[in-house]
Design a protein around this motif. Sequence first.
Motif, short mmCIF file in Angstrom:
data_model
loop_
_atom_site.label_atom_id
_atom_site.label_comp_id
_atom_site.label_asym_id
_atom_site.label_seq_id
_atom_site.Cartn_x
_atom_site.Cartn_y
_atom_site.Cartn_z
N SER A 152 39.47 57.17 35.36
CA SER A 152 38.10 56.70 35.22
C SER A 152 37.14 57.89 35.09
CB SER A 152 37.69 55.87 36.43
OG SER A 152 37.51 56.70 37.56
N PRO A 153 35.92 57.64 34.62
CA PRO A 153 34.95 58.75 34.50
C PRO A 153 34.69 59.47 35.81
CG PRO A 153 34.20 56.86 33.24
CD PRO A 153 35.38 56.39 34.04
N ASN A 154 34.85 58.77 36.94
CA ASN A 154 34.54 59.36 38.24
C ASN A 154 35.80 59.68 39.05
OD1 ASN A 154 31.73 59.28 37.87
ND2 ASN A 154 31.68 57.12 38.44
N ALA A 155 36.95 59.79 38.40
CA ALA A 155 38.16 60.18 39.12
C ALA A 155 37.91 61.48 39.89
CB ALA A 155 39.31 60.34 38.14
N ASP A 156 38.47 61.57 41.08
CA ASP A 156 38.14 62.66 42.01
C ASP A 156 39.35 63.60 42.17
OD1 ASP A 156 37.28 64.27 44.07
OD2 ASP A 156 36.49 62.63 45.29
N PHE A 157 39.21 64.81 41.66
CA PHE A 157 40.30 65.77 41.69
C PHE A 157 40.08 66.88 42.70
CE2 PHE A 157 40.23 63.81 37.49
CZ PHE A 157 41.54 63.34 37.41
N ARG A 158 39.25 66.61 43.70
CA ARG A 158 39.10 67.57 44.79
C ARG A 158 40.39 67.63 45.60
NH1 ARG A 158 34.91 65.61 48.36
NH2 ARG A 158 35.52 63.57 47.51
N LEU A 159 40.59 68.72 46.28
CA LEU A 159 41.81 68.93 47.06
C LEU A 159 41.67 68.31 48.45
CD1 LEU A 159 42.32 72.71 46.18
CD2 LEU A 159 43.36 70.73 45.04
N THR A 160 42.77 67.80 48.97
CA THR A 160 42.80 67.30 50.34
C THR A 160 43.57 68.27 51.23
OG1 THR A 160 44.80 66.00 49.93
CG2 THR A 160 42.68 64.90 49.59
N GLY A 219 43.91 78.18 49.24
CA GLY A 219 44.11 79.53 49.74
C GLY A 219 45.29 80.25 49.16
N SER A 220 45.68 79.91 47.92
CA SER A 220 46.87 80.54 47.35
C SER A 220 46.64 81.13 45.97
CB SER A 220 48.00 79.51 47.27
OG SER A 220 47.65 78.41 46.43
N ALA A 221 45.38 81.22 45.54
CA ALA A 221 45.07 81.77 44.22
C ALA A 221 44.85 83.27 44.29
CB ALA A 221 43.82 81.10 43.65
N ILE A 222 44.88 83.91 43.13
CA ILE A 222 44.51 85.31 43.05
C ILE A 222 43.00 85.40 42.81
CG2 ILE A 222 45.07 85.35 40.58
CD1 ILE A 222 45.69 88.30 40.84
N PRO A 223 42.27 86.25 43.54
CA PRO A 223 40.83 86.35 43.32
C PRO A 223 40.52 86.87 41.91
CG PRO A 223 41.46 87.39 45.38
CD PRO A 223 42.73 87.12 44.63
N ALA A 250 36.24 84.62 49.13
CA ALA A 250 36.31 86.00 48.66
C ALA A 250 37.72 86.57 48.79
CB ALA A 250 35.33 86.86 49.44
N GLY A 251 38.52 86.01 49.71
CA GLY A 251 39.85 86.54 49.94
C GLY A 251 40.89 85.91 49.04
N THR A 252 41.47 84.81 49.49
CA THR A 252 42.43 84.07 48.67
C THR A 252 41.82 82.70 48.37
OG1 THR A 252 43.54 83.36 50.70
CG2 THR A 252 44.49 85.23 49.51
N PRO A 253 41.22 82.54 47.20
CA PRO A 253 40.56 81.29 46.86
C PRO A 253 41.58 80.19 46.56
CG PRO A 253 40.48 82.78 45.01
CD PRO A 253 41.08 83.55 46.15
N ASP A 254 41.08 79.03 46.20
CA ASP A 254 41.91 77.87 45.92
C ASP A 254 42.21 77.76 44.43
OD1 ASP A 254 41.53 77.28 48.65
OD2 ASP A 254 39.69 76.17 48.17
N ARG A 255 43.37 77.27 44.09
CA ARG A 255 43.72 77.05 42.69
C ARG A 255 43.06 75.78 42.18
NH1 ARG A 255 50.14 78.94 42.43
NH2 ARG A 255 50.07 80.24 44.31
N GLY A 256 42.91 75.70 40.86
CA GLY A 256 42.29 74.54 40.25
C GLY A 256 40.79 74.69 40.10
N ALA A 257 40.16 73.60 39.63
CA ALA A 257 38.72 73.64 39.32
C ALA A 257 37.85 73.53 40.55
CB ALA A 257 38.38 72.52 38.32
N TYR A 258 38.38 72.94 41.64
CA TYR A 258 37.58 72.71 42.84
C TYR A 258 37.95 73.64 43.97
CZ TYR A 258 35.69 68.20 41.22
OH TYR A 258 35.02 67.22 40.55
#
Length: 448
Positions: free
Chosen positions: A314-322, A329-333, A348-356
Amino acid sequence: MLTIKRSGRPGAPITFTAYPGHRPVLNPKTAWNGISVYGASHIVIKNLEVRGNNAALSLADAERSSSKTDPTYNTNCISVERNRESGAYPHHVDIIGNLVHDCAGGGISAIETDHVDITNNHVHSNAWFTVYGSRGISILTPRDTGASDLRTYKIRITGNRVHDNETKVKWEGCRCYSDGNGIIVDTTKGDPERGRPAYNGRVLVANNITYDNGGSGIHAYRSQHVDIVHNTAYLNGRSTRITTPYANMFAHDSTDVRLLNNISYGRPGQATNSASHNVNVTYDFNVYFGGTAPETKGPHDIIADPRFTAPGTSPNADFRLTKGSPAIGSAIPLPAVTTDFTGARRGAGTPDRGAYRFGTAAGAATGGRESVATGQTSPDGANGAGAARGSGTTFGAAGDDDPGFSAHGGREPLAQTGGSDPVLPLGIAAGVLVTGAGVLALARRRRP
């Protein structure tokens, strides 16, 4: 309906936006484009709605009547292209915070352009009836304006919500079903047959959400110098007409492309990514789930459920992380991408993967017409676009765990933001155009 041929000036772009208190809707029906930037430069298109005529068209009629010469089934919502009469190539064009939907042709396309920002738009339900194999958002054979530096992004596609774009009519180029992608960076290596040289600038595709598109969610095709980072792609490749379905997020026949910190949630049986004809293409720090096993994996790629809040089509589907998501906390900065889809600051340290970023407020989850890419505040109170320009930040990470991503395999910083005019507020109206029940304002303001 709106053809823009007059250019602004460096530091003083011409802005097309809604007059205060109005919400104009451009509704092209038999035009080639709802908004056409035709060889003009230093242009801003901001906070407008372009609504195509798909509701009045049918697939049966399109299959019977669609042709290369009739715009009825080929209408694009927003198009940026060369002026064929004067030969002028457009550059420094910003397309920000628009609602772009239901056009029989493409949603937002930029052909033979440079210094383009496509930011914070909601692009959906386009490309259904065209014979031109269109997409939600596309960059095709960009052309350098002035000098290029691989350490600087000249084209940016950031913070867009892109879904329900699909080609349902055969592409005239191959008499087959093709494209209908969410976002594509297409043929930056050049097209000699059309006299289009290779593009030597760098392209950033970041913080986008693409889902339920007929083709890919995001991909680079025959391209070079592209960074696809911090995006979320969900259940793309829905078309049952395409005989060889597209992967969810990938690069093909490309060179110097990096796909980092993304979340790719594929359909059952859908390809996850691709190693086909690629040279110096890096996949790493991505989360994969669904679909087939990745053709290639980086040392920090993982296969696990990203645990979205309320995914869907749907247009308002929610892809935020739970809580408990492996993306947390597993992305490369990546210092050039310090905010998320909503404009919230990444860790600033280990950000989150994905758009949110994990913990983003629920009210910011829908995306669309508001501005959400950076921390700057726009006049309507949303997070504004364009603050990152000229910031001088570099793309790449320093420190003990730096894997050494770089433009040429070394350890120098990969790219900088910047290289374009700032997005300017409305200022003083220089004139008005009435469109439907709304008012479209033109403004030009010098850089302070």
